[in-house]
Design a protein around this motif. Structure first.
Motif, mmCIF file in Angstrom:
data_model
loop_
_atom_site.group_PDB
_atom_site.id
_atom_site.type_symbol
_atom_site.label_atom_id
_atom_site.label_comp_id
_atom_site.label_asym_id
_atom_site.label_seq_id
_atom_site.Cartn_x
_atom_site.Cartn_y
_atom_site.Cartn_z
ATOM 1 N N HIS A 128 0.822 -1.216 0.000
ATOM 2 C CA HIS A 128 0.000 0.000 0.000
ATOM 3 C C HIS A 128 0.859 1.271 0.000
ATOM 4 N N VAL A 129 1.779 1.358 -0.939
ATOM 5 C CA VAL A 129 2.675 2.513 -1.021
ATOM 6 C C VAL A 129 1.929 3.700 -1.638
ATOM 7 N N ASP A 130 1.863 4.798 -0.894
ATOM 8 C CA ASP A 130 1.168 5.989 -1.379
ATOM 9 C C ASP A 130 1.926 6.642 -2.533
ATOM 10 N N LYS A 131 1.175 7.077 -3.547
ATOM 11 C CA LYS A 131 1.715 7.895 -4.627
ATOM 12 C C LYS A 131 0.902 9.183 -4.664
ATOM 13 N N ASN A 132 1.595 10.311 -4.562
ATOM 14 C CA ASN A 132 0.921 11.595 -4.461
ATOM 15 C C ASN A 132 1.153 12.418 -5.719
ATOM 16 N N TYR A 133 0.066 13.000 -6.249
ATOM 17 C CA TYR A 133 0.120 13.732 -7.516
ATOM 18 C C TYR A 133 -0.491 15.127 -7.395
ATOM 19 N N LEU A 134 0.068 16.042 -8.170
ATOM 20 C CA LEU A 134 -0.513 17.363 -8.352
ATOM 21 C C LEU A 134 -1.127 17.391 -9.744
ATOM 22 N N ALA A 135 -2.406 17.753 -9.827
ATOM 23 C CA ALA A 135 -3.102 17.707 -11.118
ATOM 24 C C ALA A 135 -3.846 19.009 -11.388
ATOM 25 N N ASP A 136 -3.739 19.474 -12.621
ATOM 26 C CA ASP A 136 -4.594 20.553 -13.115
ATOM 27 C C ASP A 136 -5.738 19.904 -13.871
ATOM 28 N N VAL A 137 -6.953 20.289 -13.545
ATOM 29 C CA VAL A 137 -8.148 19.593 -14.032
ATOM 30 C C VAL A 137 -9.081 20.559 -14.743
ATOM 31 N N LEU A 138 -9.600 20.127 -15.880
ATOM 32 C CA LEU A 138 -10.649 20.873 -16.576
ATOM 33 C C LEU A 138 -11.984 20.454 -15.976
ATOM 34 N N GLY A 139 -12.688 21.414 -15.411
ATOM 35 C CA GLY A 139 -13.903 21.123 -14.662
ATOM 36 C C GLY A 139 -13.651 21.406 -13.190
ATOM 37 N N ILE A 140 -14.715 21.631 -12.456
ATOM 38 C CA ILE A 140 -14.588 21.983 -11.037
ATOM 39 C C ILE A 140 -14.878 20.763 -10.175
ATOM 40 N N MET A 141 -13.880 20.295 -9.460
ATOM 41 C CA MET A 141 -14.080 19.187 -8.532
ATOM 42 C C MET A 141 -14.608 19.751 -7.211
ATOM 43 N N ASP A 142 -15.485 18.982 -6.534
ATOM 44 C CA ASP A 142 -16.133 19.477 -5.334
ATOM 45 C C ASP A 142 -16.155 18.408 -4.242
ATOM 46 N N TYR A 143 -16.896 18.692 -3.193
ATOM 47 C CA TYR A 143 -16.917 17.808 -2.036
ATOM 48 C C TYR A 143 -17.477 16.433 -2.388
ATOM 49 N N ALA A 144 -18.407 16.384 -3.334
ATOM 50 C CA ALA A 144 -18.950 15.085 -3.758
ATOM 51 C C ALA A 144 -17.846 14.220 -4.375
ATOM 52 N N ASP A 145 -16.931 14.860 -5.087
ATOM 53 C CA ASP A 145 -15.801 14.130 -5.662
ATOM 54 C C ASP A 145 -14.865 13.632 -4.559
ATOM 55 N N VAL A 146 -14.651 14.469 -3.547
ATOM 56 C CA VAL A 146 -13.809 14.080 -2.419
ATOM 57 C C VAL A 146 -14.355 12.814 -1.764
ATOM 58 N N LEU A 147 -15.663 12.789 -1.536
ATOM 59 C CA LEU A 147 -16.298 11.627 -0.908
ATOM 60 C C LEU A 147 -16.219 10.395 -1.807
ATOM 61 N N GLU A 201 -11.529 16.306 -16.612
ATOM 62 C CA GLU A 201 -10.385 15.855 -17.413
ATOM 63 C C GLU A 201 -9.078 16.382 -16.826
ATOM 64 N N VAL A 202 -8.110 15.489 -16.680
ATOM 65 C CA VAL A 202 -6.785 15.892 -16.215
ATOM 66 C C VAL A 202 -6.046 16.584 -17.363
ATOM 67 N N LEU A 203 -5.613 17.809 -17.113
ATOM 68 C CA LEU A 203 -4.862 18.569 -18.117
ATOM 69 C C LEU A 203 -3.357 18.374 -17.961
ATOM 70 N N SER A 204 -2.897 18.280 -16.735
ATOM 71 C CA SER A 204 -1.484 18.015 -16.465
ATOM 72 C C SER A 204 -1.371 17.259 -15.159
ATOM 73 N N LEU A 205 -0.324 16.417 -15.080
ATOM 74 C CA LEU A 205 -0.184 15.549 -13.907
ATOM 75 C C LEU A 205 1.297 15.438 -13.545
ATOM 76 N N GLU A 206 1.583 15.667 -12.267
ATOM 77 C CA GLU A 206 2.958 15.588 -11.786
ATOM 78 C C GLU A 206 2.989 14.755 -10.510
ATOM 79 N N ARG A 207 3.879 13.744 -10.464
ATOM 80 C CA ARG A 207 3.999 12.956 -9.240
ATOM 81 C C ARG A 207 4.962 13.661 -8.295
ATOM 82 N N LEU A 208 4.483 13.912 -7.081
ATOM 83 C CA LEU A 208 5.272 14.621 -6.073
ATOM 84 C C LEU A 208 5.983 13.683 -5.113
#
Length: 242
Positions: A128-147, A201-208
């Motif tokens: 269960h190794v965590d992978k953390n990403y920074l993403a720029d997204v087209l569209g507005i993500m909200d609390y429903a997406d978090v859940l 839609e993910v516009l850009s993705l970077e693994r941190l």
């Protein structure tokens, strides 16, 4: 250990190149010029010098790369540049390979090593190794997406493990947002597919980060370096010989 294997493992050259180097009398063993590639040496005791440089044996090596877009996470490919093309000859001679993969257009942290046991441990679903990403997204993500991410996104072929979605910023005018996403798997296009399942839609993705390793802020895109002692210590949690 044979002298030619030692020299190859130290990044002096390929086996063929090493034979030529030995014939040119460019290597000494304990102060004596040596030309035989078959000579058995003790890699921990004997003093081997090549072109006035004393060589130290390393069984395993570890490189941290800030992967740029446009290269693939593979050791060879007929159509695209690979992450190995970004390394120097010494690193390539170590026969390193990427631990896991990043899509061709995904940037950020990538570990390269020749330690197969460590790679297996870091990629094992049981760890269960965590992978953390920074993403720029087209569209507005909200609390429903978090859940939805916390519950586990269901895709056509599998259900993802629970993931963390953090909304960092929102631009209503441009209809986009920036988010931080942490997953514990590494399925094909997983982050992009998870976001797409929520109608964005993910516009850009970077693994941190990956496990205990984080992308250094001072490591330029396309550059790489050896892991520090502190970073190597952090990998001991996987219980394999480094």
């Amino acid at each position: 250990m044979r002298l030619d294997k030692f020299l190859v493992d130290c990044g002096v050259g390929s086996r063929t190149e090493v034979k030529t180097i030995l014939k040119k009398k460019q290597v000494t063993v304990n102060g004596k010029v040596e030309t035989s590639s078959k000579l058995q040496i003790n890699e921990t005791i004997d003093q081997i010098i090549y072109l006035n440089r004393q060589l130290s044996y390393e069984k395993f090596v570890y490189y941290l790369l800030n992967k740029p877009s446009g290269v693939i996470s593979a050791t060879e490919d007929n159509h695209h540049r690979t992450v190995l093309d970004l390394l120097d000859d010494d690193a390539r001679h170590k026969e390193v390979f990427p631990v896991g993969r990043l899509d061709i257009d995904t940037t950020g942290l990538l570990l390269l090593t020749n330690n197969g046991q460590l790679a297996h441990a870091m990629l094992s679903p049981k760890k269960h190794v965590d992978k953390n990403y920074l993403a720029d997204v087209l569209g507005i993500m909200d609390y429903a997406d978090v859940l939805a991410f916390e519950k586990g996104i269901t895709l056509k072929d599998y259900t993802c493990q629970p993931a963390r979605l953090e909304i960092l910023s929102v631009d209503e005018t441009a209809n986009c947002c920036r988010v931080n996403i942490t997953i514990r798997e590494g399925k094909f296009h997983q982050v992009k597919r998870m976001v797409a399942s929520r109608g964005k839609e993910v516009l850009s993705l970077e693994r941190l980060s990956m496990g205990p390793l984080s992308l250094p802020t001072d490591l330029a895109r396309g550059d790489y370096r050896r892991l520090t002692e502190e970073e190597l210590d952090s990998l001991k949690e996987f219980g394999v010989s480094l």
